[in-house]
Design a protein around this motif. Sequence first.
Motif, PDB file in Angstrom:
ATOM      1  N   GLY A 206      38.529  47.021  23.667  1.00  0.00           N
ATOM      2  CA  GLY A 206      39.614  47.989  23.770  1.00  0.00           C
ATOM      3  C   GLY A 206      39.429  49.183  22.849  1.00  0.00           C
ATOM      4  N   GLU A 272      46.522  52.221  32.032  1.00  0.00           N
ATOM      5  CA  GLU A 272      45.688  51.018  31.854  1.00  0.00           C
ATOM      6  C   GLU A 272      45.727  50.152  33.116  1.00  0.00           C
ATOM      7  OE1 GLU A 272      46.732  48.144  28.846  1.00  0.00           O
ATOM      8  OE2 GLU A 272      44.673  47.394  28.775  1.00  0.00           O
ATOM      9  N   LYS A 275      43.593  51.753  35.737  1.00  0.00           N
ATOM     10  CA  LYS A 275      42.173  51.584  35.375  1.00  0.00           C
ATOM     11  C   LYS A 275      41.694  50.181  35.737  1.00  0.00           C
ATOM     12  CE  LYS A 275      41.101  50.372  31.185  1.00  0.00           C
ATOM     13  NZ  LYS A 275      40.926  50.322  29.738  1.00  0.00           N
ATOM     14  N   SER A 279      38.975  48.590  38.994  1.00  0.00           N
ATOM     15  CA  SER A 279      37.770  47.755  38.867  1.00  0.00           C
ATOM     16  C   SER A 279      37.614  46.876  40.105  1.00  0.00           C
ATOM     17  CB  SER A 279      37.859  46.868  37.619  1.00  0.00           C
ATOM     18  OG  SER A 279      37.774  47.669  36.472  1.00  0.00           O
ATOM     19  N   GLY A 352      36.691  43.537  27.564  1.00  0.00           N
ATOM     20  CA  GLY A 352      37.371  43.775  28.835  1.00  0.00           C
ATOM     21  C   GLY A 352      36.882  45.016  29.582  1.00  0.00           C
TER      22      GLY A 352
HETATM   23  P1  AMP Z   1      39.106  43.451  24.718  1.00  0.00           P
HETATM   24  O1  AMP Z   1      39.187  44.248  23.443  1.00  0.00           O
HETATM   25  O2  AMP Z   1      37.820  42.786  24.943  1.00  0.00           O
HETATM   26  O3  AMP Z   1      40.301  42.561  24.931  1.00  0.00           O
HETATM   27  O4  AMP Z   1      39.163  44.538  25.897  1.00  0.00           O
HETATM   28  C1  AMP Z   1      40.321  45.186  26.204  1.00  0.00           C
HETATM   29  C2  AMP Z   1      40.019  46.419  26.998  1.00  0.00           C
HETATM   30  O5  AMP Z   1      39.468  46.029  28.246  1.00  0.00           O
HETATM   31  C3  AMP Z   1      41.265  47.206  27.278  1.00  0.00           C
HETATM   32  O6  AMP Z   1      41.013  48.590  27.096  1.00  0.00           O
HETATM   33  C4  AMP Z   1      41.533  46.898  28.724  1.00  0.00           C
HETATM   34  O7  AMP Z   1      42.206  47.959  29.374  1.00  0.00           O
HETATM   35  C5  AMP Z   1      40.133  46.743  29.275  1.00  0.00           C
HETATM   36  N1  AMP Z   1      40.111  45.966  30.513  1.00  0.00           N
HETATM   37  C6  AMP Z   1      40.606  44.721  30.710  1.00  0.00           C
HETATM   38  N2  AMP Z   1      40.441  44.356  31.991  1.00  0.00           N
HETATM   39  C7  AMP Z   1      39.827  45.394  32.621  1.00  0.00           C
HETATM   40  C8  AMP Z   1      39.397  45.636  33.962  1.00  0.00           C
HETATM   41  N3  AMP Z   1      39.585  44.735  34.917  1.00  0.00           N
HETATM   42  N4  AMP Z   1      38.799  46.820  34.234  1.00  0.00           N
HETATM   43  C9  AMP Z   1      38.625  47.744  33.272  1.00  0.00           C
HETATM   44  N5  AMP Z   1      39.020  47.566  31.994  1.00  0.00           N
HETATM   45  C10 AMP Z   1      39.617  46.414  31.677  1.00  0.00           C
END
Ligand code: AMP
Length: 629
Positions: A206, A272, A275, A279, A352
């Motif tokens: 994120g 978000e 976005k 995907s 993510g």
């Molecule tokens: P993390 O820090 O690994 O939890 O990643 C979170 C980030 O991943 C956030 O910015 C979410 O918006 C992004 N994210 C989660 N799921 C998706 C998805 N399906 N497509 C694009 N971004 C995602």
Amino acid sequence: MRGVNHKEPMAERVIGIDLGTTNSCVATVEGGVPKVIANKGGYKTTPSMVAITDSGRRLVGHIAKRQAITNASNTVYAAKRLIGRKWSHPTVQQARQVLPYKLVEGDTGDVRIELRGTASSISEISAVVLSEMKKIAEEYFGGPVEKAVITIPAYFNDGQRQATKDAGKIAGLDVIRIINEPTAAALAYGYKKNIKKRVAVFDLGGGTFDISVLDIQDGVFEVLATAGDTYFGGEDFDQRIVEWLVFGFAKEHRLDLRTDAMALQRLRDAAEQAKMQLSVTPSAEINLPFIMSPSPASGKTDALHLQRTLTREKLEDMTADLVERSIEICDRMLKEARIQKEEIEEVVLVGGQTRMPKVQQVVKEYFGIDPVKSVHPDEVVALGAAVQAAALVGAQEEGKQPDLLLLDVTPHQLGIMIAGGYFNTLIPANSTVPTSSMHTFTTVRDAQTAVKIVVLQGDSEVANQNELLGEFLLTGLPSRPRGEIEVDVKFDISPDGIVSVSARDKSTGVQQSIQVTATNRLSEDEMKRILSTNEEFAVAEKNTEMFTKVKNDVERHMRDVDKLMPLVKDFITGSDFGDDALKKVEAVKERAKKAIQRQDVEALKDVQELLDRAVSMLKGVAERIASKK
Ligand code: AMP
């Protein structure tokens, strides 16, 4: 390695926590198998969000996220982007422009977040999230958990590492090790697999980006190189969509949505969501009714709505430079570490944001191989942390070496300032930790009796362009011509990547050493104050939980009394015992109502027992009546 089983009371409970920018995750190892612990709601990740409500209650996780729109300026998200940073850092000034909550400068030049008039350090806020993860684990185990491994972005500097350790301490955790997120992911990926491979871990979460290359062989995980950007991640992709929406709205209505905290929070959420949807689908609808009132100048009165369609193509276009930036960082790291792309046999995607098809495509094109699909990008880091925690504790209990060996590297160059304001590197980037290095320096002036050791971390040859970790004086040097006094300076980096430095005058043996304390770190006094406020919050939270529990029980009893009363009233009225009993039951009900109104948990506990007895009594009478019929 010994598995940890929550059914075995004697087993040491240890956890791994992925303290993410957006979401956090906690895991443990059970029966030799790493597993994520779900929270009460059944979710395996918990939003890294903290809020203070208008009644002063502290909320964390999903419950904080759910109220973010209506309480935007008192809801903190993405605090990790600010941890261990100085107020003067450009990213902090940039963050001030876009965050709905207020940032203020702390006494030591650190960053604080002001919520309902009280400023908290970032470590304190992160500690609230860590406490929640600890609580999730404790609910699962049914008992206390203290020992934890916490993960951090590989590219975190010393200040960011220390601030994260402080957060763990405030949360009541014994942080047995801090490990880098991509390394944790590799641990989970290669655990018990008997693989012998060179692996790249591409971690776009994120708020941060890391790339690491490791050699995995027979339980040895050796990091060869790492690089990254601690202010770059999914939040930046969201921000591009927010800007696109704001710009479009301003063009149509001549109004700036950013001036309204609630509207901005709704935009962020919608961005978000869109976005993430993109995907999986080629286009996404963004629908935000009643987003703002029209400007009085427009002569319109109806509230304004925002409705737009965003295509995957448009999103890819808006964020092409961000995706490219991640590849540039990979390229730079491989070149600096002299690793050929072709030597990489596997690419593991973590975080993510790597779910975005364009990110996957570009990574595949760059490395020329299909990324591994078998790991869960949101859970793999916590799983790896749990593996490391269990290995450390298991080995300690059995008095032997851990059966997996992690050799990580330091991401930044470490050194000191030398004459002329230059930076002299003592430990190069990508050195395996723990490590130490010693260099001998001489005095630069005649009769110089003191030297100042300025410890820095960074990539620039010019000292003041690097991060200042700390400074100290070595005094009492004998008065001699310049160049005659020699001082040995020794740097040590712990397995957590935390730095300590010592300096010794070779002629007299006088020595000074410090654990480098980032200039913007919390002082011991402040730490004590935070720990005691946290206890107050813990008591307050417990009281609220307890109050709800007792209140529910009392209300259930009152409903039972109301149901039973009409059945028995006629039967017992008229007798001394009966009249008295009825009066008493009515009086207890009144006391209960008042206790609920006053939210007085102790008074409620008193009436809880009386009501319980009243219900039993009334039930007994009702049964007697029934048996007579
Ligand atoms: P993390 O820090 O690994 O939890 O990643 C979170 C980030 O991943 C956030 O910015 C979410 O918006 C992004 N994210 C989660 N799921 C998706 C998805 N399906 N497509 C694009 N971004 C995602």
